[in-house]
Design a protein around this motif. Structure first.
Motif, PDB file in Angstrom:
ATOM      1  N   ASN A  44      -9.741  -6.498  -7.137  1.00  0.00           N
ATOM      2  CA  ASN A  44      -9.727  -5.079  -7.149  1.00  0.00           C
ATOM      3  C   ASN A  44      -8.543  -4.382  -6.560  1.00  0.00           C
ATOM      4  N   PHE A  45      -7.927  -5.217  -5.473  1.00  0.00           N
ATOM      5  CA  PHE A  45      -7.083  -4.433  -4.551  1.00  0.00           C
ATOM      6  C   PHE A  45      -5.946  -3.543  -5.141  1.00  0.00           C
ATOM      7  N   ARG A  46      -5.990  -2.412  -4.868  1.00  0.00           N
ATOM      8  CA  ARG A  46      -4.970  -1.694  -5.556  1.00  0.00           C
ATOM      9  C   ARG A  46      -3.627  -1.382  -4.749  1.00  0.00           C
ATOM     10  N   VAL A  47      -3.766  -1.712  -3.312  1.00  0.00           N
ATOM     11  CA  VAL A  47      -2.494  -1.584  -2.754  1.00  0.00           C
ATOM     12  C   VAL A  47      -2.356  -2.644  -1.736  1.00  0.00           C
ATOM     13  N   TYR A  48      -3.489  -3.196  -0.889  1.00  0.00           N
ATOM     14  CA  TYR A  48      -3.548  -4.143  -0.040  1.00  0.00           C
ATOM     15  C   TYR A  48      -2.960  -5.534  -0.427  1.00  0.00           C
ATOM     16  N   GLY A  49      -1.635  -5.921   0.259  1.00  0.00           N
ATOM     17  CA  GLY A  49      -1.151  -7.106  -0.384  1.00  0.00           C
ATOM     18  C   GLY A  49      -0.294  -7.142  -1.309  1.00  0.00           C
ATOM     19  N   ARG A  50      -0.068  -5.864  -2.007  1.00  0.00           N
ATOM     20  CA  ARG A  50       0.903  -5.488  -3.061  1.00  0.00           C
ATOM     21  C   ARG A  50       2.001  -5.088  -2.905  1.00  0.00           C
ATOM     22  N   ALA A  51       2.694  -5.190  -1.774  1.00  0.00           N
ATOM     23  CA  ALA A  51       4.128  -4.779  -1.567  1.00  0.00           C
ATOM     24  C   ALA A  51       5.181  -5.063  -2.798  1.00  0.00           C
ATOM     25  N   LYS A  52       5.909  -3.989  -3.041  1.00  0.00           N
ATOM     26  CA  LYS A  52       6.950  -3.901  -4.119  1.00  0.00           C
ATOM     27  C   LYS A  52       6.293  -4.123  -5.463  1.00  0.00           C
ATOM     28  N   GLN A  53       4.996  -4.113  -5.328  1.00  0.00           N
ATOM     29  CA  GLN A  53       4.322  -4.350  -7.082  1.00  0.00           C
ATOM     30  C   GLN A  53       4.142  -2.508  -7.209  1.00  0.00           C
ATOM     31  N   PRO A  54       4.083  -2.488  -8.781  1.00  0.00           N
ATOM     32  CA  PRO A  54       3.934  -0.967  -9.137  1.00  0.00           C
ATOM     33  C   PRO A  54       2.429  -0.700  -8.690  1.00  0.00           C
ATOM     34  N   CYS A  55       2.498   0.762  -8.166  1.00  0.00           N
ATOM     35  CA  CYS A  55       1.410   1.428  -8.179  1.00  0.00           C
ATOM     36  C   CYS A  55       0.406   1.254  -9.365  1.00  0.00           C
ATOM     37  N   THR A  65       4.786   0.455  -0.778  1.00  0.00           N
ATOM     38  CA  THR A  65       5.362   0.346   0.127  1.00  0.00           C
ATOM     39  C   THR A  65       4.744  -0.411   1.540  1.00  0.00           C
ATOM     40  N   SER A  66       5.326  -1.351   2.234  1.00  0.00           N
ATOM     41  CA  SER A  66       4.447  -1.926   3.264  1.00  0.00           C
ATOM     42  C   SER A  66       5.281  -1.749   4.529  1.00  0.00           C
ATOM     43  N   GLU A  67       4.257  -1.530   5.477  1.00  0.00           N
ATOM     44  CA  GLU A  67       5.321  -1.312   6.908  1.00  0.00           C
ATOM     45  C   GLU A  67       3.954  -1.483   7.985  1.00  0.00           C
ATOM     46  N   LYS A  68       4.488  -1.652   9.090  1.00  0.00           N
ATOM     47  CA  LYS A  68       3.428  -2.156  10.370  1.00  0.00           C
ATOM     48  C   LYS A  68       3.054  -0.559  10.910  1.00  0.00           C
ATOM     49  N   ILE A  69       1.846  -0.343  10.869  1.00  0.00           N
ATOM     50  CA  ILE A  69       1.193   0.662  11.687  1.00  0.00           C
ATOM     51  C   ILE A  69       0.092   0.304  12.482  1.00  0.00           C
ATOM     52  N   GLY A  70       0.398   0.540  13.947  1.00  0.00           N
ATOM     53  CA  GLY A  70      -0.624   0.091  15.079  1.00  0.00           C
ATOM     54  C   GLY A  70      -0.507  -1.564  14.853  1.00  0.00           C
ATOM     55  N   GLY A  71       0.645  -2.020  14.575  1.00  0.00           N
ATOM     56  CA  GLY A  71       0.597  -3.647  14.640  1.00  0.00           C
ATOM     57  C   GLY A  71      -0.263  -4.461  13.499  1.00  0.00           C
ATOM     58  N   ARG A  72      -0.559  -3.525  12.344  1.00  0.00           N
ATOM     59  CA  ARG A  72      -1.153  -4.024  11.481  1.00  0.00           C
ATOM     60  C   ARG A  72      -0.447  -3.914   9.925  1.00  0.00           C
ATOM     61  N   SER A  73      -0.580  -4.639   9.106  1.00  0.00           N
ATOM     62  CA  SER A  73       0.334  -4.405   7.877  1.00  0.00           C
ATOM     63  C   SER A  73      -0.331  -3.180   6.983  1.00  0.00           C
ATOM     64  N   SER A  74       0.160  -2.274   6.684  1.00  0.00           N
ATOM     65  CA  SER A  74      -0.236  -1.027   5.836  1.00  0.00           C
ATOM     66  C   SER A  74       0.640  -0.912   4.515  1.00  0.00           C
ATOM     67  N   PHE A  75      -0.192  -0.687   3.624  1.00  0.00           N
ATOM     68  CA  PHE A  75       0.445  -0.732   2.128  1.00  0.00           C
ATOM     69  C   PHE A  75      -0.238   0.595   1.460  1.00  0.00           C
ATOM     70  N   TYR A  76       0.914   1.283   1.015  1.00  0.00           N
ATOM     71  CA  TYR A  76       0.587   2.714   0.380  1.00  0.00           C
ATOM     72  C   TYR A  76       1.508   2.982  -0.709  1.00  0.00           C
ATOM     73  N   CYS A  77       1.178   3.973  -1.471  1.00  0.00           N
ATOM     74  CA  CYS A  77       2.393   4.530  -2.450  1.00  0.00           C
ATOM     75  C   CYS A  77       2.859   5.935  -1.999  1.00  0.00           C
ATOM     76  N   ARG A  78       4.341   5.822  -1.802  1.00  0.00           N
ATOM     77  CA  ARG A  78       4.772   6.965  -1.238  1.00  0.00           C
ATOM     78  C   ARG A  78       4.573   8.453  -2.023  1.00  0.00           C
ATOM     79  N   LYS A  79       4.368   8.005  -3.455  1.00  0.00           N
ATOM     80  CA  LYS A  79       4.396   9.186  -4.279  1.00  0.00           C
ATOM     81  C   LYS A  79       2.577   9.918  -4.310  1.00  0.00           C
ATOM     82  N   CYS A  80       1.914   8.978  -4.495  1.00  0.00           N
ATOM     83  CA  CYS A  80       0.455   9.200  -4.714  1.00  0.00           C
ATOM     84  C   CYS A  80      -0.291   9.695  -3.280  1.00  0.00           C
ATOM     85  N   GLN A  81       0.306   9.101  -2.048  1.00  0.00           N
ATOM     86  CA  GLN A  81      -0.401   9.454  -0.994  1.00  0.00           C
ATOM     87  C   GLN A  81       0.510  10.480  -0.212  1.00  0.00           C
ATOM     88  N   LYS A  82      -0.145  11.390   0.414  1.00  0.00           N
ATOM     89  CA  LYS A  82       0.594  12.474   1.089  1.00  0.00           C
ATOM     90  C   LYS A  82       0.300  12.641   2.462  1.00  0.00           C
TER      91      LYS A  82
END
Length: 275
Positions: A239-250, A258-275
């Protein structure tokens, strides 16, 4: 590393097998774990004592035996399970509690980053004032409200994702579920915590609670070596919607995750849906 839902699933799985049973014996491999296990103290204090309760606090299991408590952390690869005493133990089994019904509670850990600590004359409640003293409330606790989180965050410039993963603020929101909760709430993980409005905290708190409860119902997530007390693997990862889904469609808008490191941890988010 197993997070709150995985530990809760283990707790619920073990409790009916352990509660009211009497400890008949203790065995230890002697190999070094994250913290030393005092075998002689265990023999003196918990043998012939009844298991009073099996509870979870944050990512720890607390097994109260008589007037004493075992505090268990599974680390990266730890596992607790109930086995017949006559069955062959796994290669990386390190601690065994023999019960009065010819069954055994076995703690195994391949990488040995987990631990089993014995606290004398300590109940689950008294450990709140000692071992867990610096831990914040859990998302399900009455004191963990959107207003509480807003007050804790209003002067903090760290990323909101880092704040909700800070055990001194709120316990139990690990990396996987922080990513998923922020997506559900529509909040970008790198936003400054102080910029989150009370209304947004209401959405995020609700998302954290819902995601964690959903994950518990699914039996947790199978990440690395997690299995529950019965040997079954969790399936929330389906049921993961973003975690571990870098480059896959929202799942909402088809924008690549999008995937990037935040606080040394892998972070996944949608640039359009998340503000």
């Amino acid at each position: 590393m197993p997070e709150l839902p995985e530990i809760e699933v283990v707790c619920r799985g073990l409790a009916p097998h352990l509660k009211n049973r009497v400890i008949a014996g203790v065995w230890y491999s002697g190999k070094k774990l994250r913290h030393d296990f005092d075998l002689e103290l265990a023999k003196k204090t918990i043998i012939n004592q009844e298991v009073i309760s099996v509870k979870r606090r944050a990512r720890y299991l607390v097994i109260q035996i008589g007037r004493h408590s075992l505090v268990v952390h599974l680390g990266m690869t730890g596992n607790l399970g109930i086995f017949p005493a006559a069955s062959k133990k796994l290669r990386h089994t390190h601690i065994i509690l023999t019960l009065d019904n010819d069954m055994e509670l076995r703690f195994s850990d391949t990488r040995r980053f987990g631990s089993v600590q014995l606290f004398e004359n300590s109940s689950f409640e008294s450990l709140e004032q000692t071992f867990f003293q610096k831990f914040g409330p859990e998302p399900f606790d009455a004191e963990c409200t959107p207003y509480y989180l807003h007050e804790k965050a209003k002067k903090r410039k760290i990323a909101v994702k880092n704040l909700i993963m800070d055990n001194q603020i709120i316990t139990g929101t690990g990396n996987i579920y922080a990513n998923e909760s922020l997506f559900q709430a529509g909040i970008k993980p790198g936003r400054k915590a102080c910029s989150i409005t009370l209304r947004e905290w209401e959405k995020l708190h609700q998302a954290i609670v819902e995601i964690l409860l959903w994950a518990i119902d699914c039996g947790g997530s199978t990440i690395s070596d997690f299995i529950d007390a019965s040997g079954s693997k969790g399936y929330f990862q389906a049921n993961f919607r973003v975690y571990g889904r870098a480059k896959q469609p929202c799942p909402n808008c088809n924008t690549p995750i999008t995937s990037e490191k935040i606080g040394g941890r892998s972070s996944f988010y949608c640039r359009k849906c998340q503000k």
